[in-house]
Design a protein around this motif. Structure first.
Motif, PDB file in Angstrom:
ATOM      1  N   ASP A 192     -11.941   9.080   7.564  1.00  0.00           N
ATOM      2  CA  ASP A 192     -10.478   9.029   7.556  1.00  0.00           C
ATOM      3  C   ASP A 192      -9.985   7.676   7.036  1.00  0.00           C
ATOM      4  O   ASP A 192      -8.972   7.604   6.329  1.00  0.00           O
ATOM      5  N   LEU A 193     -10.703   6.609   7.385  1.00  0.00           N
ATOM      6  CA  LEU A 193     -10.341   5.279   6.895  1.00  0.00           C
ATOM      7  C   LEU A 193     -10.492   5.220   5.377  1.00  0.00           C
ATOM      8  O   LEU A 193      -9.598   4.729   4.670  1.00  0.00           O
ATOM      9  N   VAL A 194     -11.592   5.739   4.877  1.00  0.00           N
ATOM     10  CA  VAL A 194     -11.824   5.766   3.428  1.00  0.00           C
ATOM     11  C   VAL A 194     -10.751   6.600   2.729  1.00  0.00           C
ATOM     12  O   VAL A 194     -10.204   6.192   1.691  1.00  0.00           O
ATOM     13  N   GLN A 195     -10.414   7.737   3.301  1.00  0.00           N
ATOM     14  CA  GLN A 195      -9.404   8.619   2.703  1.00  0.00           C
ATOM     15  C   GLN A 195      -8.045   7.938   2.634  1.00  0.00           C
ATOM     16  O   GLN A 195      -7.326   8.062   1.624  1.00  0.00           O
ATOM     17  N   ASP A 196      -7.685   7.201   3.678  1.00  0.00           N
ATOM     18  CA  ASP A 196      -6.384   6.532   3.678  1.00  0.00           C
ATOM     19  C   ASP A 196      -6.367   5.373   2.686  1.00  0.00           C
ATOM     20  O   ASP A 196      -5.347   5.109   2.056  1.00  0.00           O
ATOM     21  N   ILE A 197      -7.496   4.675   2.545  1.00  0.00           N
ATOM     22  CA  ILE A 197      -7.586   3.584   1.576  1.00  0.00           C
ATOM     23  C   ILE A 197      -7.423   4.113   0.157  1.00  0.00           C
ATOM     24  O   ILE A 197      -6.719   3.529  -0.675  1.00  0.00           O
ATOM     25  N   MET A 198      -8.062   5.251  -0.124  1.00  0.00           N
ATOM     26  CA  MET A 198      -8.058   5.784  -1.483  1.00  0.00           C
ATOM     27  C   MET A 198      -6.780   6.544  -1.833  1.00  0.00           C
ATOM     28  O   MET A 198      -6.295   6.480  -2.960  1.00  0.00           O
ATOM     29  N   GLU A 199      -6.216   7.270  -0.857  1.00  0.00           N
ATOM     30  CA  GLU A 199      -5.096   8.172  -1.171  1.00  0.00           C
ATOM     31  C   GLU A 199      -3.781   7.798  -0.493  1.00  0.00           C
ATOM     32  O   GLU A 199      -2.769   8.456  -0.738  1.00  0.00           O
ATOM     33  N   TRP A 200      -3.790   6.789   0.372  1.00  0.00           N
ATOM     34  CA  TRP A 200      -2.590   6.433   1.140  1.00  0.00           C
ATOM     35  C   TRP A 200      -2.060   7.673   1.863  1.00  0.00           C
ATOM     36  O   TRP A 200      -0.858   7.936   1.894  1.00  0.00           O
ATOM     37  N   GLU A 201      -2.992   8.414   2.450  1.00  0.00           N
ATOM     38  CA  GLU A 201      -2.632   9.682   3.083  1.00  0.00           C
ATOM     39  C   GLU A 201      -1.605   9.484   4.192  1.00  0.00           C
ATOM     40  O   GLU A 201      -0.578  10.167   4.239  1.00  0.00           O
ATOM     41  N   SER A 202      -1.868   8.574   5.101  1.00  0.00           N
ATOM     42  CA  SER A 202      -0.879   8.241   6.134  1.00  0.00           C
ATOM     43  C   SER A 202      -0.241   6.882   5.854  1.00  0.00           C
ATOM     44  O   SER A 202       0.809   6.561   6.393  1.00  0.00           O
ATOM     45  N   PHE A 203      -0.896   6.087   5.007  1.00  0.00           N
ATOM     46  CA  PHE A 203      -0.458   4.730   4.665  1.00  0.00           C
ATOM     47  C   PHE A 203      -0.345   3.858   5.920  1.00  0.00           C
ATOM     48  O   PHE A 203       0.503   2.985   6.006  1.00  0.00           O
ATOM     49  N   TYR A 204      -1.212   4.129   6.896  1.00  0.00           N
ATOM     50  CA  TYR A 204      -1.185   3.380   8.149  1.00  0.00           C
ATOM     51  C   TYR A 204      -2.238   2.282   8.138  1.00  0.00           C
ATOM     52  O   TYR A 204      -1.907   1.099   8.170  1.00  0.00           O
ATOM     53  N   LEU A 205      -3.490   2.648   8.035  1.00  0.00           N
ATOM     54  CA  LEU A 205      -4.557   1.646   7.996  1.00  0.00           C
ATOM     55  C   LEU A 205      -4.702   1.030   6.605  1.00  0.00           C
ATOM     56  O   LEU A 205      -5.029  -0.148   6.482  1.00  0.00           O
ATOM     57  N   SER A 206      -4.462   1.808   5.569  1.00  0.00           N
ATOM     58  CA  SER A 206      -4.517   1.253   4.210  1.00  0.00           C
ATOM     59  C   SER A 206      -3.475   0.142   4.055  1.00  0.00           C
ATOM     60  O   SER A 206      -3.721  -0.874   3.399  1.00  0.00           O
ATOM     61  N   GLY A 207      -2.308   0.321   4.690  1.00  0.00           N
ATOM     62  CA  GLY A 207      -1.277  -0.711   4.654  1.00  0.00           C
ATOM     63  C   GLY A 207      -1.706  -1.983   5.360  1.00  0.00           C
ATOM     64  O   GLY A 207      -1.397  -3.090   4.919  1.00  0.00           O
ATOM     65  N   ARG A 208      -2.438  -1.837   6.463  1.00  0.00           N
ATOM     66  CA  ARG A 208      -2.928  -3.010   7.177  1.00  0.00           C
ATOM     67  C   ARG A 208      -3.961  -3.764   6.356  1.00  0.00           C
ATOM     68  O   ARG A 208      -4.017  -4.994   6.377  1.00  0.00           O
TER      69      ARG A 208
END
Length: 333
Positions: free
Chosen positions: A111-127
């Protein structure tokens, strides 16, 4: 991302089950806050299987969790709330260790990798677009997060005017994951972004200078220094550069922008009517991006706020929100 070398923080991880990735983020990275006992240290922990990890952690750190979750469902309930109510991350705040307070969020590595790559929730990728100190490195995150940083740089450039300062660039990057955040209305310091950039300016430079240099080498922007040694930037706002910036955004975001842009009808070689995306200006693309990110952050922040109140319990929840609101009120007066 810098590798954290301070053993007093690393020892906290010794009290938890093994993790595949760990980093410190937030206000504790500010040089004026790092040694403050009152400053809570925030962690992101990446694990292969959250349910299994929480089950193991409950054996040793049962008091980290809300008692009702432990008794009613344990690890399965904890993971279920994170996945179906929150944004796939479970936080345990107000954890005491060696006279310091810690908060740690546990997320599935996929899920962390997915958010980093796709900004799916833009929650952890934003951090991870802001300075963090890595305690436990992960080769996949180390490889992928530069893509996230380049995308953040591109998004900020799309939202900025033709001329701006280096500090304004970092402030725009920092603000991306706060656009639409409901907490900013009543439970966050209104000067939060400004304080983050001022306190961690050199860390932002280290993270983003390589991307600025690449964009400058491609004639997408010019970098100049003023008499007082402040760096100023001038970007090309033409459609060609705008398209190049858009191409650096996650595919999920690009498709949403295309859906929102004006479509023109055209005739293909076979004589059939087709539709194609027609972007008329940088401002039009920026407006679409702004709306998409604001909506995404609003939904994510609301979901995580509800999940947080559910998982930490009423007492800790009110305590946490109370501290946030106190800081917010102080910033307004």
């Amino acid at each position: 991302m810098d590798t954290e070398k301070r053993p007093e923080h690393a020892t906290f991880l010794d009290t938890l089950p093994p993790v595949e990735f760990a980093c410190i983020y937030g206000s504790s990275l500010h040089p004026n806050n790092f040694d403050k006992v009152t400053s809570m240290v925030d962690y992101i922990l990446g694990v292969a299987d959250p349910q299994q990890w929480h089950a193991e952690n409950l054996k040793f750190n049962r008091n980290h969790y809300a008692s009702w979750m432990v008794y009613l469902g344990g690890a399965q309930l904890i993971t279920g709330v994170a996945d179906h109510i929150g944004v796939r991350v479970h936080f345990n705040p107000f954890v005491s260790h060696k006279d310091r307070m810690f908060k740690y969020g546990v997320v599935r590595m996929n899920d962390l990798v997915q958010d980093i790559m796709e900004w799916e929730s833009f929650y952890l990728s934003g951090r991870l677009q802001k300075p963090v100190n890595v305690i436990v490195n992960n080769s996949e995150i180390e490889k992928l997060n530069p893509v996230n940083l380049k995308a953040a740089t591109s998004a900020a450039l799309l939202l900025l005017p033709s001329k701006f300062s280096e500090k304004e660039l970092y402030a725009k990057i920092c603000s991306l994951s706060y656009m639409g955040d409901l907490r900013m209305l009543f439970a966050e310091d209104k000067n939060k972004v400004k304080k983050i950039v001022q306190g961690q300016f050199k860390l932002f430079q280290k993270m983003y200078n390589p991307f600025l240099e690449k964009f400058a080498a491609q004639d997408m922007l010019r970098i100049s220094s003023s008499v007082d040694q402040k760096v100023n930037l001038i970007q090309d706002c033409g459609l060609s550069t705008t398209c190049s910036l858009l191409s650096s955004l996650p595919l999920h975001i690009r498709r949403q922008i295309e859906m929102n842009l004006v479509e023109e009808k055209a005739i293909d070689k076979s004589g059939r009517a087709v539709q194609k995306v027609a972007m008329r200006s940088k401002e039009e693309a920026a407006d679409c991006l702004r709306k998409i990110l604001r909506r995404k952050v609003m939904v994510s922040s609301a979901r995580q706020a509800v999940a947080g109140l559910v998982t930490v319990g009423a007492v800790h929840g009110l305590k946490y929100v109370g501290k946030k609101m106190k800081k917010a009120w102080r910033s307004w007066w």
